[in-house]
Structures are given as structure tokens and as C-alpha cells.
Design an enzyme around this catalytic site. Structure first.
Site, mmCIF file in Angstrom:
data_model
loop_
_atom_site.group_PDB
_atom_site.id
_atom_site.type_symbol
_atom_site.label_atom_id
_atom_site.label_comp_id
_atom_site.label_asym_id
_atom_site.label_seq_id
_atom_site.Cartn_x
_atom_site.Cartn_y
_atom_site.Cartn_z
ATOM 1 N N ASP A 198 0.871 -1.181 0.000
ATOM 2 C CA ASP A 198 0.000 0.000 0.000
ATOM 3 C C ASP A 198 0.906 1.229 0.000
ATOM 4 O O ASP A 198 1.863 1.322 0.777
ATOM 5 C CB ASP A 198 -0.897 -0.011 1.250
ATOM 6 C CG ASP A 198 -1.992 1.046 1.192
ATOM 7 O OD1 ASP A 198 -3.167 0.670 1.220
ATOM 8 O OD2 ASP A 198 -1.657 2.246 1.140
ATOM 9 N N ILE A 199 0.571 2.173 -0.875
ATOM 10 C CA ILE A 199 1.388 3.382 -1.012
ATOM 11 C C ILE A 199 1.491 4.131 0.317
ATOM 12 O O ILE A 199 2.519 4.768 0.594
ATOM 13 C CB ILE A 199 0.791 4.290 -2.128
ATOM 14 C CG1 ILE A 199 1.828 5.275 -2.657
ATOM 15 C CG2 ILE A 199 -0.470 4.993 -1.702
ATOM 16 C CD1 ILE A 199 2.519 4.772 -3.876
ATOM 17 N N ASN B 142 -12.544 -2.883 3.777
ATOM 18 C CA ASN B 142 -13.545 -1.824 3.854
ATOM 19 C C ASN B 142 -14.520 -1.939 2.696
ATOM 20 O O ASN B 142 -14.101 -2.130 1.551
ATOM 21 C CB ASN B 142 -12.853 -0.455 3.821
ATOM 22 C CG ASN B 142 -11.913 -0.237 4.993
ATOM 23 O OD1 ASN B 142 -12.142 -0.767 6.073
ATOM 24 N ND2 ASN B 142 -10.849 0.511 4.779
ATOM 25 N N GLN C 229 -14.021 2.875 2.440
ATOM 26 C CA GLN C 229 -13.481 2.379 1.166
ATOM 27 C C GLN C 229 -13.267 3.578 0.246
ATOM 28 O O GLN C 229 -14.181 4.395 0.051
ATOM 29 C CB GLN C 229 -14.440 1.380 0.509
ATOM 30 C CG GLN C 229 -13.851 0.750 -0.753
ATOM 31 C CD GLN C 229 -14.741 -0.325 -1.377
ATOM 32 O OE1 GLN C 229 -15.870 -0.556 -0.939
ATOM 33 N NE2 GLN C 229 -14.222 -0.979 -2.396
ATOM 34 N N HIS D 237 -10.331 -4.918 -1.960
ATOM 35 C CA HIS D 237 -8.962 -5.178 -1.507
ATOM 36 C C HIS D 237 -8.965 -5.496 -0.027
ATOM 37 O O HIS D 237 -9.833 -5.028 0.718
ATOM 38 C CB HIS D 237 -8.062 -3.974 -1.790
ATOM 39 C CG HIS D 237 -8.642 -2.678 -1.336
ATOM 40 N ND1 HIS D 237 -9.578 -1.989 -2.068
ATOM 41 C CD2 HIS D 237 -8.441 -1.960 -0.201
ATOM 42 C CE1 HIS D 237 -9.924 -0.892 -1.417
ATOM 43 N NE2 HIS D 237 -9.265 -0.856 -0.278
ATOM 44 N N HIS E 111 -6.622 -5.255 3.337
ATOM 45 C CA HIS E 111 -5.431 -4.645 3.926
ATOM 46 C C HIS E 111 -4.780 -5.623 4.904
ATOM 47 O O HIS E 111 -5.454 -6.152 5.784
ATOM 48 C CB HIS E 111 -5.807 -3.415 4.763
ATOM 49 C CG HIS E 111 -6.334 -2.249 4.004
ATOM 50 N ND1 HIS E 111 -5.547 -1.189 3.634
ATOM 51 C CD2 HIS E 111 -7.586 -1.951 3.563
ATOM 52 C CE1 HIS E 111 -6.292 -0.279 3.005
ATOM 53 N NE2 HIS E 111 -7.530 -0.726 2.954
#
Ligand code: 5GP
Ligand code: ZN
Length: 144
Positions: free
Chosen positions: A30-31, A87, A94, A100, A102
Site C-alpha cells: 500500500d502506497i 472496507n 473504502q 482489496h 489490507h
């Protein structure tokens, strides 16, 4: 989906730090790196959220989580635990509408991730629990 950022990541149009990939899922950093090692696992098939998975896709995606989670955890001896979060819907935080999961490694109670479940036990009695139970159970009929 042409304007989906995660479909673009799957197609390689947008670069990502991929940590695992097969025919069903892609896992990449994740960025935001909420904590170091924060990883997203996404199905390669574009599905918006949990409400749009079928059983086969869910089985295939979720079956891959333990090995990805183990590798992330093993990557750093300081990782003591992990929150695995999904989410669904804007109200549930979300922000990217390609489903996705996490994986958020946890280093200590004071690291940069927090989750706070309000405890409303005192506001509930048997009737309230039952009313909610019954409304959900009645909708399970539609899922058969
Ligand atoms: P959500 O808020 O929908 O549960 O999570 C979306 C996540 O996607 C956020 O944590 C955000 O940092 C991450 N994200 C958004 N755009 C990109 C991107 O272009 N690359 C990567 N690697 N992560 C992204
Ligand atoms: Zn997509």
C-alpha cells in the site's frame, strides 16, 4: 475496468511494489504504508466490494491470505501481529472501489494504526439482539 486504479496496477500500467502474484490475486505494498509492510491483496477480477463476490472467487482470494500474511509477518522480526481489514462502501472508509484486503503489520499498541470498536453492550437487551438476529436470518433465505 478501464478507469480503475487497481486494474491498472494489475495490468502493469501503474507500477507497484508487488510481493506476490498468481492467476487469482496480486499483493503489493500500500502506497500509504500505515505501518511498514502494509500490503494490499486484490483479486485480479474486478469486483467492487464484498457484496459482489461469488463463493468461488471469495474462496480463492481468501485461501491465499494466510501465506501472504505469514510472509509479511516473517519479513520483519519486529512484527508482533497483524490487522486484516476489508472496507466496503464509502461510509466504511473504502476509497478504491476494486475490492482489496489490507494486511497491516502491528509492531506495538502505539504504532500508527488504531481501531476502536465501541462497546454498546449496555444499550442492548435480549429483544434488541433478537430483532437484529431475525432480520439478518430472514435475509439469509435469499442467499440460498
Ligand atoms: P481503502 O481506503 O479503499 O480501504 O484503501 C485504499 C488503499 O489504496 C489506501 O490505503 C491507499 O493508500 C491505497 N492506494 C491508493 N492508490 C494507490 C496506488 O496507486 N498504489 C498503491 N500501492 N496503493 C494505493
Ligand atoms: Zn478494478
Amino acid at each position: 475496468m478501464t478507469d480503475c486504479i487497481f486494474c491498472k496496477i494489475i495490468d502493469g500500467e501503474i507500477p507497484s511494489y508487488t510481493v506476490y502474484e498468481d492467476d487469482v490475486v496480486k499483493a503489493f505494498l500500500d502506497i500509504s504504508q500505515t505501518t511498514p509492510g502494509h500490503t494490499l491483496v486484490i483479486p485480479k477480477k474486478h469486483v467492487q466490494d464484498m457484496f459482489t463476490y461469488d463463493e468461488d472467487l471469495a474462496a480463492a482470494v481468501f485461501a491465499r491470505l494466510p501465506k501472504i500474511a505469514r510472509a509479511v509477518k516473517a519479513s520483519n522480526p519486529d512484527i508482533k501481529g497483524m490487522n486484516i481489514i476489508n472496507n466496503n462502501g464509502e461510509v466504511a472508509y473504502q476509497s478504491v472501489f476494486h475490492s482489496h484486503i489490507h494486511l497491516v503489520p502491528r509492531y506495538s499498541e502505539d504504532d500508527e494504526f488504531a481501531i476502536d470498536f465501541t462497546d454498546n453492550t449496555e444499550k442492548y437487551d435480549d429483544a434488541k439482539y433478537k430483532a437484529i438476529q431475525e432480520s439478518i436470518v430472514s435475509k439469509m433465505e435469499d442467499e440460498k
